[in-house]
Design a protein around this motif. Structure first.
Motif, mmCIF file in Angstrom:
data_model
loop_
_atom_site.group_PDB
_atom_site.id
_atom_site.type_symbol
_atom_site.label_atom_id
_atom_site.label_comp_id
_atom_site.label_asym_id
_atom_site.label_seq_id
_atom_site.Cartn_x
_atom_site.Cartn_y
_atom_site.Cartn_z
ATOM 1 N N UNK A 42 0.827 -1.208 0.000
ATOM 2 C CA UNK A 42 0.000 0.000 0.000
ATOM 3 C C UNK A 42 0.862 1.259 0.000
ATOM 4 N N UNK A 43 2.011 1.197 0.636
ATOM 5 C CA UNK A 43 2.953 2.313 0.566
ATOM 6 C C UNK A 43 3.364 2.553 -0.886
ATOM 7 N N UNK A 44 3.604 1.484 -1.636
ATOM 8 C CA UNK A 44 3.962 1.616 -3.051
ATOM 9 C C UNK A 44 2.806 2.183 -3.867
ATOM 10 N N UNK A 45 1.614 1.734 -3.553
ATOM 11 C CA UNK A 45 0.439 2.231 -4.269
ATOM 12 C C UNK A 45 0.268 3.728 -4.058
ATOM 13 N N UNK A 98 2.443 10.637 -7.267
ATOM 14 C CA UNK A 98 3.123 11.082 -8.484
ATOM 15 C C UNK A 98 2.182 11.131 -9.686
ATOM 16 N N UNK A 99 0.886 11.129 -9.414
ATOM 17 C CA UNK A 99 -0.100 11.329 -10.462
ATOM 18 C C UNK A 99 -0.340 10.150 -11.371
ATOM 19 N N UNK A 100 0.002 8.931 -10.915
ATOM 20 C CA UNK A 100 -0.178 7.749 -11.753
ATOM 21 C C UNK A 100 -1.261 6.841 -11.172
ATOM 22 N N UNK A 160 0.241 -8.208 -8.401
ATOM 23 C CA UNK A 160 0.828 -7.362 -9.435
ATOM 24 C C UNK A 160 0.458 -5.913 -9.138
ATOM 25 N N UNK A 161 1.478 -5.067 -9.016
ATOM 26 C CA UNK A 161 1.225 -3.637 -8.947
ATOM 27 C C UNK A 161 1.266 -3.119 -10.380
ATOM 28 N N UNK A 162 0.155 -2.541 -10.814
ATOM 29 C CA UNK A 162 -0.013 -2.099 -12.189
ATOM 30 C C UNK A 162 -0.266 -0.605 -12.202
ATOM 31 N N UNK A 163 0.464 0.111 -13.040
ATOM 32 C CA UNK A 163 0.271 1.556 -13.165
ATOM 33 C C UNK A 163 0.462 1.957 -14.621
ATOM 34 N N UNK A 164 -0.381 2.875 -15.086
ATOM 35 C CA UNK A 164 -0.352 3.356 -16.465
ATOM 36 C C UNK A 164 -0.286 4.880 -16.505
ATOM 37 N N UNK A 165 0.377 5.383 -17.535
ATOM 38 C CA UNK A 165 0.317 6.815 -17.845
ATOM 39 C C UNK A 165 -0.749 6.987 -18.924
ATOM 40 N N UNK A 166 -2.022 6.940 -18.498
ATOM 41 C CA UNK A 166 -3.123 6.966 -19.459
ATOM 42 C C UNK A 166 -3.267 8.313 -20.139
ATOM 43 N N UNK A 167 -2.931 9.366 -19.454
ATOM 44 C CA UNK A 167 -3.161 10.713 -19.989
ATOM 45 C C UNK A 167 -1.921 11.300 -20.634
ATOM 46 N N UNK A 168 -0.979 10.429 -20.987
ATOM 47 C CA UNK A 168 0.290 10.913 -21.548
ATOM 48 C C UNK A 168 0.059 11.597 -22.902
#
Length: 474
Positions: free
Chosen positions: A437-440, A446-448, A466-474
């Motif tokens: 949760x700290x990683x989340x 950082x806006x991700x 799996x921790x999954x993160x996307x830059x959807x608004x790039x």
């Protein structure tokens, strides 16, 4: 509980406080070394009412109570403090059981409008994976992880229109191979060990020839020997990837990062790379070896904590080495052995802690020494186990100590050792949940947008989020 940052930010903060407070409240139990069970008299450190109940349980009952307390039949009055602890662990820990129906039917809110997202089951138009073809040279446990990780990664790439993937710590390249040969992605595998890279290339070539015979022209992964650490220079990495993918300009390069069980600080390093590098557009990472995380650093790089919230606002943020180490153990697999009554397999901690008493008595400087790993201990007497275990220490154990009354008395307490170890495992999900949760939160700060997915069967893969993160608004 399952979590997604944008929907659950305040709930995550509240729960992190509770998780870390619970870890602090039971710090003595989390810090205990099992090999010191008799040296430090760990059994007596437990509340007497706990001992009175837990000491009467069979291994089968203990395993059932830890994993399925709601189904356990309580035949006597239990101390409320012990029941409350079990409830707290169950309520505050991140859900570990894969629940695909849950992901399909409920909003995990991966973007601001909280639309339904499903990264495991959406149709990629690639057909069924040829498991027989890709599972050669892979143990079933590892292939289970690779197959799921590949599908999640391919879904992320399709969602963002990204065709490049970087597999960090790729080993023999099994994950990259599926991403390239089955999903059609361009993959660069970074691996430190040259011998693994050379073997990976040979397997790639064998598979490429098979695909050629069926009329398919496949681009194999590119394998590069590279050690990735916290001092990773993103500009150097970009140059490596441009060359690997045959690109001229970094504006052409948008890539996803994949890390299947990167050790220690490597996972946080990849997460920071996603944040800092404009060319990195998504990450899928499954943590491992939390005990190797750097907690304090003179610089800005550390593995835990990562989020500003935990770093600056929580007083009880510290997690000991022993707590992080036990969080990497296999709770479900151990409890399964308990429930099956495989008692001979469970006596190893009693053997080891009994041997520690002998070592300290004669060789105090050998306290906590690493011993030879002994397989099939269920078939060994303590005497044979002890002699084999100390082989690399170049010492000779006194025969009268191995057969003494003290040794016999300790060996008869193996159930108490099992109970104590099981209680430490009961707390393990609290520690891992706090780290994840700290990683989340770090990603959210950082806006991700990001989420934690319990993707693997914990019976096979104890580290299954799996921790999954996307830059959807790039």
């Amino acid at each position: 509980m399952s979590y997604c940052c944008e929907c659950d930010k305040e709930r995550i903060k509240e729960n992190l406080n509770k998780l870390l407070t619970a870890c602090k409240d039971h710090e003595k139990l989390l810090r205990a070394y099992m090999l010191d069970f008799f040296v430090d008299n760990h059994w007596e450190t437990l509340p007497k009412k706990w001992r009175d109940v837990l000491g009467t349980l069979t291994p089968e009952e203990l395993g059932s109570w830890i994993l399925y307390p709601e189904l356990y039949e309580y035949k006597k009055v239990w101390p409320l403090s012990l029941l409350a602890l079990r409830c707290a662990v169950r309520f505050h820990s991140i859900e570990r059981q894969p629940a695909q129906e849950h992901w399909r039917d409920q909003a995990l809110g991966f973007s601001k409008d909280c639309r339904h997202r499903n990264f495991l089951n959406c149709d990629l138009g690639r057909g069924e994976l040829n498991r027989k073809l890709f599972s050669k040279h892979i143990k079933p446990k590892k292939f289970h992880e690779i197959e799921v990780m590949a599908k999640v990664t391919a879904n992320c790439a399709k969602r963002l229109g990204c065709k490049f993937v970087v597999d960090i710590g790729s080993g023999l390249g099994h994950l990259g191979r599926i991403l390239a040969f089955h999903y059609g992605l361009q993959v660069c595998c970074l691996e430190e060990q040259i011998c693994l890279t050379e073997k990976a290339k040979k397997i790639d070539e064998q598979l490429r020839k098979l695909f050629e015979k069926s009329g398919r022209n496949i681009v194999p992964p590119v394998h590069i020997n590279k050690s990735i650490n916290t001092a990773l220079d993103q500009n150097e990495l970009i140059k490596i990837l441009l060359d690997a993918f045959g690109l001229q300009f970094k504006e052409e390069l948008e890539f996803g990062l994949v890390g299947l069980h990167p050790c220690g600080d490597l996972g946080p390093t990849l997460m920071r790379l996603l944040v800092d590098c404009p060319n990195a557009v998504f990450i899928n990472v499954v943590g491992c070896c939390y005990m190797k995380l750097t907690e304090e650093s003179s610089g800005c790089i550390q593995g835990y904590p990562m989020s500003c919230f935990v770093t600056g606002e929580i007083d009880t943020k510290n997690l000991s080495y022993e707590a992080r180490e036990v969080s990497c153990h296999a709770l479900e697999m151990y409890c399964d052995r308990l429930k099956k009554g495989c008692v001979d397999d469970l006596k190893i901690h009693c053997y080891r802690s009994t041997l520690e008493c002998i070592l300290i008595r004669h060789w105090p400087h050998l306290k906590h020494s690493g011993l030879k790993s002994i397989k099939h201990t269920q078939d060994l007497s303590f005497e044979k186990y002890a002699v084999e275990a100390v082989e690399k220490l170049a010492i000779s154990l006194p025969a009268h100590d191995l057969l003494s009354d003290d040794v016999e008395r300790r060996l008869l307490q193996w159930k108490n050792v099992v109970v104590f170890y099981s209680l430490r495992l009961l707390l393990a999900p609290l520690v891992e949940s706090a780290i994840l949760l700290d990683r989340l939160l770090f990603m959210e700060e950082n806006g991700l947008p990001s989420m934690l997915i319990p993707a693997f069967d914990p019976q096979f893969s104890p580290r299954n989020h799996i921790l999954l993160a996307l830059k959807e608004n790039k």
